[in-house]
Design a protein around this motif. Structure first.
Motif, PDB file in Angstrom:
ATOM      1  N   GLY A 112       0.817  -1.227   0.000  1.00 13.34           N
ATOM      2  CA  GLY A 112       0.000   0.000   0.000  1.00 13.34           C
ATOM      3  C   GLY A 112       0.843   1.265   0.000  1.00 13.34           C
ATOM      4  O   GLY A 112       0.322   2.375  -0.066  1.00 13.34           O
ATOM      5  N   ASN A 116      -0.324   4.939  -1.129  1.00 11.06           N
ATOM      6  CA  ASN A 116      -0.370   5.916  -0.045  1.00 11.06           C
ATOM      7  C   ASN A 116       0.301   7.220  -0.486  1.00 11.06           C
ATOM      8  O   ASN A 116      -0.231   8.320  -0.288  1.00 11.06           O
ATOM      9  CB  ASN A 116       0.350   5.328   1.172  1.00 11.06           C
ATOM     10  N   ASP A 137      -5.841  -7.299  -4.949  1.00  6.99           N
ATOM     11  CA  ASP A 137      -5.561  -6.811  -3.608  1.00  6.99           C
ATOM     12  C   ASP A 137      -4.909  -7.950  -2.831  1.00  6.99           C
ATOM     13  O   ASP A 137      -5.423  -9.069  -2.812  1.00  6.99           O
ATOM     14  CB  ASP A 137      -6.879  -6.389  -2.941  1.00  6.99           C
ATOM     15  N   PRO A 139      -4.030  -8.259   0.751  1.00  4.61           N
ATOM     16  CA  PRO A 139      -4.101  -7.603   2.064  1.00  4.61           C
ATOM     17  C   PRO A 139      -3.100  -8.140   3.079  1.00  4.61           C
ATOM     18  O   PRO A 139      -2.744  -7.428   4.023  1.00  4.61           O
ATOM     19  CB  PRO A 139      -5.545  -7.864   2.522  1.00  4.61           C
ATOM     20  N   ARG A 142      -0.180  -5.766   3.691  1.00  8.95           N
ATOM     21  CA  ARG A 142      -0.440  -4.326   3.829  1.00  8.95           C
ATOM     22  C   ARG A 142       0.319  -3.704   5.003  1.00  8.95           C
ATOM     23  O   ARG A 142       0.314  -4.236   6.106  1.00  8.95           O
ATOM     24  CB  ARG A 142      -1.944  -4.102   4.018  1.00  8.95           C
ATOM     25  N   GLU A 145      -3.029   1.283   5.831  1.00  6.55           N
ATOM     26  CA  GLU A 145      -4.435   1.073   5.472  1.00  6.55           C
ATOM     27  C   GLU A 145      -4.845   2.066   4.388  1.00  6.55           C
ATOM     28  O   GLU A 145      -4.605   3.262   4.503  1.00  6.55           O
ATOM     29  CB  GLU A 145      -5.327   1.255   6.707  1.00  6.55           C
ATOM     30  N   PRO A 147      -8.205   3.073   1.857  1.00  7.21           N
ATOM     31  CA  PRO A 147      -9.600   2.803   1.515  1.00  7.21           C
ATOM     32  C   PRO A 147      -9.725   2.517   0.016  1.00  7.21           C
ATOM     33  O   PRO A 147      -9.524   3.414  -0.808  1.00  7.21           O
ATOM     34  CB  PRO A 147     -10.313   4.117   1.881  1.00  7.21           C
TER      35      PRO A 147
END
Ligand code: PRP
Length: 187
Positions: A112, A116, A137, A139, A142, A145, A147
């Motif tokens: 991410g 970011n 994705d 996760p 990650r 975080e 959205p």
């Protein structure tokens, strides 16, 4: 850039997402985006090079007037299979997104960190809205975080290539997403 693979398919241990599943998912995402942005001024911003096939297919699955723009970023340092979090812009937006509805199109969200950085950068360009669409994705890896508004597939923590995703700049031209054999990147 590593030595070119001699047989692309032979280096793939398992096909995770075949061409048909990807096509169906892209059409589904296109329908959702078309409905959500109906009557608005959409700009798709994709991040080279990995998102190139996804962007090309997704834009044709959206039946709204839209514009596109392309950015290219690279992360400093780290191994070929890792992201370091330090991002450098190689190619910036070509046109202003001030007041426009921008949708960032990515191939994969891993740590991410790239996204970011990009989100903060693009928010500074004052778009009317800024959402994210990613094909994949992951996760499990990650670190920040994020959205994410539109996700094609949530995948396990495996090293995947194809449909834009590379290892050592190769395998992007596979029509499917597959798991790279560990011996390919561990030798
Ligand atoms: C990939 C991908 C994302 C990023 C995701 O790009 O396209 O931009 O990594 O990783 P993260 O969530 O851990 O930041 P890459 O830097 O490999 O460049 P490429 O698109 O040219 O392959």
């Amino acid at each position: 850039m590593g030595r070119p693979p001699t047989n692309l398919h032979a280096d793939v241990a398992e096909v995770l997402l075949d061409e048909e599943r990807i096509r169906a998912k892209v059409l589904e995402l296109g329908e959702r985006i078309s409905a959500d942005y109906a009557g608005r001024e959409l700009t798709l911003v994709s991040v080279l090079k990995g998102s190139l096939p996804f962007m090309a297919d997704l834009m044709r699955a959206i039946h709204l007037p839209l514009t596109i723009d392309l950015m290219e970023v690279s992360s400093y340092g780290g191994a070929a299979t890792e992201t370091s979090g330090l991002v450098r812009i190689i190619k910036d937006l070509s046109a202003s997104i001030d007041g426009r509805d921008a949708l960032l199109v990515e191939d994969i969200i891993d740590t991410g960190l790239t996204l970011n950085y990009l989100l903060r950068y693009l928010r500074g360009k004052n778009p009317a809205s800024l959402r994210i669409c990613t094909l994949l994705d992951k996760p499990a890896r990650r670190l920040v975080e994020i959205p994410v508004d539109y996700v094609g597939f949530t995948i396990p923590d495996q090293f995947v290539v194809g449909y834009g995703l590379d290892y050592g700049e190769h395998y992007r031209n596979l029509r499917y997403v597959g798991v790279l054999r560990p011996e390919v990147y561990s030798t």
